[in-house]
Write an enzyme that holds these catalytic residues in place. Sequence first.
Site, mmCIF file in Angstrom:
data_model
loop_
_atom_site.group_PDB
_atom_site.id
_atom_site.type_symbol
_atom_site.label_atom_id
_atom_site.label_comp_id
_atom_site.label_asym_id
_atom_site.label_seq_id
_atom_site.Cartn_x
_atom_site.Cartn_y
_atom_site.Cartn_z
ATOM 1 N N HIS A 195 0.831 -1.208 0.000
ATOM 2 C CA HIS A 195 0.000 0.000 0.000
ATOM 3 C C HIS A 195 0.865 1.258 0.000
ATOM 4 O O HIS A 195 1.895 1.305 0.663
ATOM 5 C CB HIS A 195 -0.900 0.006 1.238
ATOM 6 C CG HIS A 195 -2.073 0.922 1.131
ATOM 7 N ND1 HIS A 195 -1.957 2.293 1.239
ATOM 8 C CD2 HIS A 195 -3.396 0.671 0.916
ATOM 9 C CE1 HIS A 195 -3.154 2.833 1.100
ATOM 10 N NE2 HIS A 195 -4.047 1.886 0.916
ATOM 11 N N GLY B 38 5.690 21.587 10.282
ATOM 12 C CA GLY B 38 6.878 20.825 10.659
ATOM 13 C C GLY B 38 7.898 20.625 9.558
ATOM 14 O O GLY B 38 8.724 19.707 9.639
ATOM 15 N N PHE C 36 15.426 16.831 5.851
ATOM 16 C CA PHE C 36 15.246 15.411 6.171
ATOM 17 C C PHE C 36 16.335 14.966 7.142
ATOM 18 O O PHE C 36 17.520 15.037 6.845
ATOM 19 C CB PHE C 36 15.318 14.586 4.881
ATOM 20 C CG PHE C 36 14.903 13.145 5.047
ATOM 21 C CD1 PHE C 36 13.565 12.800 5.053
ATOM 22 C CD2 PHE C 36 15.855 12.144 5.194
ATOM 23 C CE1 PHE C 36 13.169 11.471 5.193
ATOM 24 C CE2 PHE C 36 15.468 10.816 5.327
ATOM 25 C CZ PHE C 36 14.124 10.480 5.325
ATOM 26 N N VAL D 20 12.750 12.385 10.962
ATOM 27 C CA VAL D 20 11.814 12.220 9.851
ATOM 28 C C VAL D 20 12.031 10.872 9.182
ATOM 29 O O VAL D 20 11.077 10.209 8.757
ATOM 30 C CB VAL D 20 11.965 13.360 8.820
ATOM 31 C CG1 VAL D 20 10.970 13.170 7.677
ATOM 32 C CG2 VAL D 20 11.745 14.714 9.470
ATOM 33 N N GLY E 2 8.638 9.340 9.259
ATOM 34 C CA GLY E 2 7.996 9.790 8.040
ATOM 35 C C GLY E 2 7.073 10.962 8.313
ATOM 36 O O GLY E 2 7.212 11.653 9.327
#
Length: 572
Positions: free
Chosen positions: A85, A166, A170, A174, A178
């Site tokens: 997914h 936010g 990266f 994070v 994620g």
Amino acid sequence: MAKTRQIVECVPNFSEGRDKAVIKQITDVIEASEGVKLLDVDPGEATNRTVVTFVGSPEAVVEAAFKAVKKAGEVIDMRRHHGAHPRMGATDVLPLVPVSGITLEECAQLARKLAERIAAELSIPCYCYEAAAMKPGRRNLAVCRKGEYEALPERMTDEAEQPDYGARPFDEGVARTGCTAVGARDFLIAVNFNLNTTSTRRANAIAFDVREKGRPERIGNPITGEIKRDENGMPIMRPGTLKGTKAIGWFIKEYGIAQVSMNITDINATPLHTAFDEVSRAAQARGLRVTGTEIVGLVPERAVTDAGKYFLRKQHRSTGIPKEDILNIAIKSMGLDDLRPFVPQEKIVEYMLDADNTKADKLTALTVKGFADETLRESPAPGGGSVAAYMGALGAALGTMVANLSAHKPGWDDRWEEFSRWADKGVELEEELLRLVDEDTEAFNRIMAAFSMPKSTEEDKRLRSEAIQGATLFAAKVPLETMKTSFKAFEICKAMAETGNPASVSDAGVGALAARAAVLGAGLNVKINASSLKDKAQAEALVNEANHLMKEAEKAEKEIMTIVEKTINKDI
């Protein structure tokens, strides 16, 4: 009138569908949250994703959602996540869904504040989607999740692509959590319409007739002809008849029938009963018949009660009847029990929320004899305030009964809507007054709880005194509300005495007598509680308002009884 309880549903999708221990840590946090009920946990191994459903008050749902996002960020590492997914975060999507007493826009505002809090307190960047979208293009979840988790390193610092809350380069945080898409959407109803055929092709044809997307236009033969295309080579579609719906036809071996399987994504544009009628029409046009309806999952109460009222109106029948009767009309009209029993307590969201909060301890759950017996016991509650509210409910119910009898009177068929409107008012009054039956006893219990507070120190005494005064004020205001609500029953009783079925005029009179007793009885409770208030100006204002209502109630009752006596005596 009674305020509709605010209920919100939350359907977070977590990026873990294989490790039951991890999933349980997240759902345990939700279940431990006060004021919410966990309805469903649906893990998928291939998708490596779990869909969770819980409901509650807006504040409770938002708090439980925040805690679940926090826990998911702690136990799920997106650097090691793989699944079929699309996904971009440990908590991938977090939609808030209005169930009752709250609008979609209000849910959108809650979603934006929740996203801001998640980003600020948990350092998990958030996109806002659907009704909560901060940018028009981001209403579509796919736009927010573009490129999925793997695209986040580039998107985080791209001004056009970065999260709504936010945004930052990266980093390891994070990389682990994620991003989360927080949104608000309407309640989705998943429903299957049963057909008297085994043909998937014919079920599909009906689905294409009604679904919003419709079907491709064809050249020549409408089934096998070449699909018409626009200048960009895209198929030209002929829209279906139902907005906010997706549908397909299939054959269900278990039942031996074909169905039109539908998702209603906008229940305001296409209510459940509208979809049923339109699928029935489309089926009939193709020589088929809808034999029943299967609700998949849960449904809001209003979707079923609105359907019941719709079918009652089609029959030119009053809609001012008990909710249980309205539900039964909906069940039978749409064949909701065609394949298996439709149990409202198991299929309606609000009733699922009430399952652990039974009304066994409420006065309104007692039998008539049980209520009388509970009143005569030596305990001081229930007392006059609760009995007054119950008399008000009976007064409203009697006026409503006359309205319903009048709506169904032979020869008065052209007046059914007039009487139905009165009956609708009466049902609302009855429901509010029954609520006040229990609230009056709760008000007394608050006073007793305040008196039982400690009084060892001066601070204890101060807090106890404040609590007693606050509880006493509440105990004075509740019967005042009973007075105001019961007074509204006079309007119904008078209208029914004047224009209702003459054979039932005595019932309208008894309703007026009950309403008068309710107003005067509740007024006594206002006065006795107001007498204990230290704020004499406030006490005087409460008593003055009560006295005014008592005086007006006596006038209203006398006026109605004059009409009743005149009607009864005219043929004597």
